[in-house]
Scaffold this motif. Structure first.
Motif, PDB file in Angstrom:
ATOM      1  N   ALA A  80      31.341  53.481  25.362  1.00  0.00           N
ATOM      2  CA  ALA A  80      32.770  53.728  25.190  1.00  0.00           C
ATOM      3  C   ALA A  80      33.511  53.859  26.514  1.00  0.00           C
ATOM      4  O   ALA A  80      34.743  53.801  26.529  1.00  0.00           O
ATOM      5  CB  ALA A  80      32.971  54.998  24.364  1.00  0.00           C
ATOM      6  N   TYR A  81      32.804  54.030  27.636  1.00  0.00           N
ATOM      7  CA  TYR A  81      33.467  54.171  28.934  1.00  0.00           C
ATOM      8  C   TYR A  81      33.824  52.826  29.557  1.00  0.00           C
ATOM      9  O   TYR A  81      34.451  52.776  30.603  1.00  0.00           O
ATOM     10  CB  TYR A  81      32.597  54.987  29.891  1.00  0.00           C
ATOM     11  N   ASP A  82      33.433  51.745  28.910  1.00  0.00           N
ATOM     12  CA  ASP A  82      33.775  50.412  29.384  1.00  0.00           C
ATOM     13  C   ASP A  82      35.278  50.210  29.233  1.00  0.00           C
ATOM     14  O   ASP A  82      35.832  50.419  28.156  1.00  0.00           O
ATOM     15  CB  ASP A  82      33.015  49.375  28.559  1.00  0.00           C
ATOM     16  N   GLU A  83      35.943  49.851  30.309  1.00  0.00           N
ATOM     17  CA  GLU A  83      37.386  49.608  30.280  1.00  0.00           C
ATOM     18  C   GLU A  83      37.693  48.268  30.931  1.00  0.00           C
ATOM     19  O   GLU A  83      37.056  47.880  31.893  1.00  0.00           O
ATOM     20  CB  GLU A  83      38.134  50.678  31.078  1.00  0.00           C
ATOM     21  N   THR A  84      38.682  47.601  30.394  1.00  0.00           N
ATOM     22  CA  THR A  84      39.176  46.354  30.962  1.00  0.00           C
ATOM     23  C   THR A  84      40.638  46.566  31.312  1.00  0.00           C
ATOM     24  O   THR A  84      41.392  47.110  30.513  1.00  0.00           O
ATOM     25  CB  THR A  84      39.041  45.200  29.956  1.00  0.00           C
ATOM     26  N   GLY A  85      41.017  46.138  32.516  1.00  0.00           N
ATOM     27  CA  GLY A  85      42.398  46.304  32.929  1.00  0.00           C
ATOM     28  C   GLY A  85      42.842  45.189  33.854  1.00  0.00           C
ATOM     29  O   GLY A  85      42.033  44.420  34.368  1.00  0.00           O
ATOM     30  N   PRO A  86      44.151  45.098  34.091  1.00  0.00           N
ATOM     31  CA  PRO A  86      44.701  44.027  34.909  1.00  0.00           C
ATOM     32  C   PRO A  86      44.528  44.276  36.402  1.00  0.00           C
ATOM     33  O   PRO A  86      44.697  45.394  36.878  1.00  0.00           O
ATOM     34  CB  PRO A  86      46.188  44.044  34.535  1.00  0.00           C
ATOM     35  N   VAL A  87      44.163  43.211  37.119  1.00  0.00           N
ATOM     36  CA  VAL A  87      44.092  43.243  38.585  1.00  0.00           C
ATOM     37  C   VAL A  87      44.572  41.902  39.122  1.00  0.00           C
ATOM     38  O   VAL A  87      44.415  40.872  38.472  1.00  0.00           O
ATOM     39  CB  VAL A  87      42.665  43.534  39.117  1.00  0.00           C
ATOM     40  N   PHE A  88      45.155  41.939  40.317  1.00  0.00           N
ATOM     41  CA  PHE A  88      45.530  40.709  41.001  1.00  0.00           C
ATOM     42  C   PHE A  88      44.381  40.279  41.901  1.00  0.00           C
ATOM     43  O   PHE A  88      43.749  41.113  42.558  1.00  0.00           O
ATOM     44  CB  PHE A  88      46.778  40.913  41.863  1.00  0.00           C
ATOM     45  N   ILE A  89      44.131  38.963  41.897  1.00  0.00           N
ATOM     46  CA  ILE A  89      43.159  38.354  42.806  1.00  0.00           C
ATOM     47  C   ILE A  89      43.769  37.066  43.349  1.00  0.00           C
ATOM     48  O   ILE A  89      44.712  36.525  42.764  1.00  0.00           O
ATOM     49  CB  ILE A  89      41.805  38.043  42.112  1.00  0.00           C
ATOM     50  N   HIS A  90      43.240  36.572  44.464  1.00  0.00           N
ATOM     51  CA  HIS A  90      43.635  35.243  44.917  1.00  0.00           C
ATOM     52  C   HIS A  90      43.123  34.227  43.899  1.00  0.00           C
ATOM     53  O   HIS A  90      42.011  34.369  43.382  1.00  0.00           O
ATOM     54  CB  HIS A  90      43.042  34.931  46.303  1.00  0.00           C
ATOM     55  N   ALA A  91      43.906  33.207  43.624  1.00  0.00           N
ATOM     56  CA  ALA A  91      43.530  32.194  42.649  1.00  0.00           C
ATOM     57  C   ALA A  91      42.392  31.315  43.155  1.00  0.00           C
ATOM     58  O   ALA A  91      41.642  30.753  42.358  1.00  0.00           O
ATOM     59  CB  ALA A  91      44.738  31.342  42.283  1.00  0.00           C
ATOM     60  N   GLU A  92      42.265  31.209  44.459  1.00  0.00           N
ATOM     61  CA  GLU A  92      41.165  30.464  45.061  1.00  0.00           C
ATOM     62  C   GLU A  92      40.363  31.425  45.934  1.00  0.00           C
ATOM     63  O   GLU A  92      40.824  32.506  46.273  1.00  0.00           O
ATOM     64  CB  GLU A  92      41.692  29.305  45.931  1.00  0.00           C
ATOM     65  N   GLU A  93      39.178  31.008  46.317  1.00  0.00           N
ATOM     66  CA  GLU A  93      38.324  31.842  47.158  1.00  0.00           C
ATOM     67  C   GLU A  93      39.069  32.245  48.432  1.00  0.00           C
ATOM     68  O   GLU A  93      39.765  31.433  49.042  1.00  0.00           O
ATOM     69  CB  GLU A  93      37.051  31.071  47.522  1.00  0.00           C
ATOM     70  N   CYS A  94      38.924  33.517  48.813  1.00  0.00           N
ATOM     71  CA  CYS A  94      39.535  33.999  50.045  1.00  0.00           C
ATOM     72  C   CYS A  94      38.439  34.556  50.947  1.00  0.00           C
ATOM     73  O   CYS A  94      37.275  34.603  50.562  1.00  0.00           O
ATOM     74  CB  CYS A  94      40.605  35.065  49.751  1.00  0.00           C
ATOM     75  N   ALA A  95      38.814  34.987  52.123  1.00  0.00           N
ATOM     76  CA  ALA A  95      37.836  35.477  53.105  1.00  0.00           C
ATOM     77  C   ALA A  95      37.334  36.881  52.801  1.00  0.00           C
ATOM     78  O   ALA A  95      36.441  37.371  53.485  1.00  0.00           O
ATOM     79  CB  ALA A  95      38.450  35.436  54.504  1.00  0.00           C
ATOM     80  N   GLY A  96      37.907  37.539  51.798  1.00  0.00           N
ATOM     81  CA  GLY A  96      37.505  38.911  51.497  1.00  0.00           C
ATOM     82  C   GLY A  96      38.138  39.876  52.484  1.00  0.00           C
ATOM     83  O   GLY A  96      38.992  39.498  53.292  1.00  0.00           O
ATOM     84  N   PRO A  97      37.733  41.141  52.426  1.00  0.00           N
ATOM     85  CA  PRO A  97      38.309  42.141  53.336  1.00  0.00           C
ATOM     86  C   PRO A  97      38.083  41.749  54.798  1.00  0.00           C
ATOM     87  O   PRO A  97      37.034  41.251  55.160  1.00  0.00           O
ATOM     88  CB  PRO A  97      37.563  43.426  52.998  1.00  0.00           C
ATOM     89  N   GLN A  98      39.091  41.981  55.602  1.00  0.00           N
ATOM     90  CA  GLN A  98      39.021  41.611  57.011  1.00  0.00           C
ATOM     91  C   GLN A  98      38.755  42.793  57.923  1.00  0.00           C
ATOM     92  O   GLN A  98      39.115  42.775  59.094  1.00  0.00           O
ATOM     93  CB  GLN A  98      40.308  40.888  57.414  1.00  0.00           C
ATOM     94  N   GLY A  99      38.155  43.840  57.382  1.00  0.00           N
ATOM     95  CA  GLY A  99      37.734  44.958  58.224  1.00  0.00           C
ATOM     96  C   GLY A  99      38.842  45.867  58.696  1.00  0.00           C
ATOM     97  O   GLY A  99      38.687  46.538  59.715  1.00  0.00           O
TER      98      GLY A  99
END
Length: 172
Positions: A80-99
């Motif tokens: 029951a702790y499983d939750e789905t929610g909205p998040v924004f992501i880049h539509a294409e692959e990105c470099a990820g966090p830049q430190g």
């Protein structure tokens, strides 16, 4: 430098979300615009690279189930702790966090919930947290308090206003 590592959505999960999200919907990419068309999103957090959306970014709003994905990788059952929610992501692959130093989306005065989960995928506590001026020290202490409980395996940081997932921190 932070005492704990804020984690974005993992690259493998991002690939899957860009095909079909955790609510079974296909990707609907769009370009972020200052005028808010088709969706007001400039300044919103991107969970793929842990930075804010800027005008011109090609992004998508997807449904994401962070605990479900962690549980599947760790043999846990969130039930029951499983939750789905909205998040924004880049539509294409990105470099990820830049430190960038510090914790992402740590605007002083912002309210966050730090939800603690045990190794079985069940809630093991939580805390309301107002981001202080020294956000790094504040998050370091709040996360140290969370991981001081031996059963806590991971913490999800969420925005209070909408409950949106911001980032995850795992037991060091």
């Amino acid at each position: 430098m932070t005492a704990y590592t804020p984690l974005p959505i993992a690259p493998g999960a991002l690939q899957e979300l860009r095909d079909t999200d955790d609510a079974g919907q296909g990707l609907r990419p769009f370009t972020a615009r200052e005028d808010g068309a088709p969706l007001a999103c400039v300044g919103s957090p991107l969970r793929c690279c842990l930075r804010n959306v800027v005008a011109g970014d090609r992004i998508a709003l997807v449904s994401y189930a962070p605990l479900r994905r962690w549980a599947a990788a760790h043999g846990a059952e969130p039930g029951a702790y499983d939750e789905t929610g909205p998040v924004f992501i880049h539509a294409e692959e990105c470099a990820g966090p830049q430190g960038a130093p510090g914790y992402p989306f740590a605007r002083p005065g912002a309210l966050r919930t730090l939800r603690r989960y045990d190794a079985g995928g069940r809630i093991a506590g939580g805390r309301l947290f107002e981001v202080p001026e020294d956000s790094t020290a504040g998050f370091d202490q709040a996360l140290a308090d969370a991981f001081a409980e031996p059963e806590v395996a991971l913490v999800h940081v969420r925005a209070v206003e909408y409950g949106c997932f911001q980032f995850e921190v795992r037991r060091p």
